[in-house]
Design a protein around this motif. Structure first.
Motif: not given
Length: 316
Positions: A25-26, A29, A32-33, A58
């Motif tokens: 999950q990390s 996220r 994407k950043e 991903t």
């Protein structure tokens, strides 16, 4: 400009299980950043979140580093790992590159389905920190008392118990100094008491790495008869410090621990023993004490190897 994003909050089995989902999950996220170019799986277990990310869409190239200290069967064949082993195989097969810290670990990649050649890049050692250690004794003479030393986690694989058992077979002036902590500490203290050698065993606890060279300099022989080992930095550090080294040739230790009888085609760098062999440990200690001139030659060869092959500046 390197930022580490720490995921996880402990070493319990629950936290390790939850780590896979939390790490995936990390990473999703953060990707994407920041749009990562590469993931780095540091040990086989770290492939789990990467495989999960691939299933979620991903797909970033990734490198896998193999630096496990446990044997292959312990890492991949335990009952609670076997159901998930196919996921690890997927992780191995799709890695862009695999790097291992020893020849032994490099063979794991092919066994788990990786089709390329694993690149061997060993761990390095702070040679400058250890190479200038002043030895306790002149290695050309026999010490009045003998201090064995190890720097180890106190776990079954590091076989500290075998050294304690070997003390029963050695002269009364032999002491064993243990730097490090771990879950087996109480068990090892109990063993020393049961064998009647508790006065010859010193549990020193954790020591800051910067103080380890001086600690080695106060001792005569480094010993760790590991039952398994991915590589083992402490062996190289002891060699750089000029200590004679007694070890098994399990796993990655075989890359640098060469014994006069077992490896006659290579320059001798230490004394090899079989795992689970207190008698061989005692005999190796006696051999070292009886042949100081040979010890001087072996330690010089080992120190030269450490400086020329394992300096972190060269490895980097």
């Amino acid at each position: 400009n390197v930022f580490v994003h720490r995921v996880g909050n402990g070493a319990s089995y629950v936290s390790k299980i939850l780590f896979v989902l939390r790490a995936a999950q990390s990473a999703a996220r953060l990707h994407k950043e920041r749009h990562f170019d590469v993931f780095w799986a540091m040990m086989s277990y770290m492939l789990f979140p990467i495989v999960l990310l691939r299933w979620l869409g991903t797909r970033v190239p990734y490198v896998l580093t193999l630096q496990e200290g446990d044997p292959f069967s312990h890492t991949f064949n335990r009952w609670f790992i076997l159901p998930f082993r196919p996921l690890l195989s997927i992780g191995f097969k799709n890695a862009s590159a695999v790097q291992a810290i020893s020849s032994y670990l490099a063979t794991w990649a092919r066994r788990m389905g990786y089709q390329g050649e694993a690149l061997i890049i060993p761990n390095g050692v702070n040679i400058a920190r250890f190479a200038n250690v002043q030895p306790k004794n002149d290695r050309h003479s026999v010490p009045v008392t003998t201090t064995l030393v190890t720097a180890s986690r106190l776990v079954h694989k590091n076989a500290i118990d075998d050294v304690i058992r070997a003390l029963k077979l050695l002269p009364d002036g032999t002491h064993f100094r243990i730097y490090g902590g771990g879950p087996d500490e109480k068990k090892l203290k109990r063993l020393a008491h049961e064998l009647g050698v508790e006065r010859s065993v010193e549990f020193m606890g954790y020591i800051d790495h910067s103080k380890l060279p001086n600690a080695f300099g106060e001792c005569d022989i480094f010993i760790r008869p590991s039952r398994s080992e991915g590589m083992g930095n402490s062996f190289i550090e002891a060699m750089a410090a000029g200590l004679p080294v007694i070890a098994t040739q399990e796993g990655g230790i075989a890359d640098f621990l060469f014994d006069a009888k077992r490896n006659p085609d290579k320059g001798t760098t230490g004394w090899a023993v079989d795992k689970n062999s207190p008698e061989q440990i005692a005999n190796a200690v006696k051999d070292i004490l009886a042949h100081p001139e040979q010890v001087a030659r072996v330690t010089a060869t080992a120190k030269k190897m450490a400086i020329e092959k394992y300096d972190w500046n060269l490895i980097a």
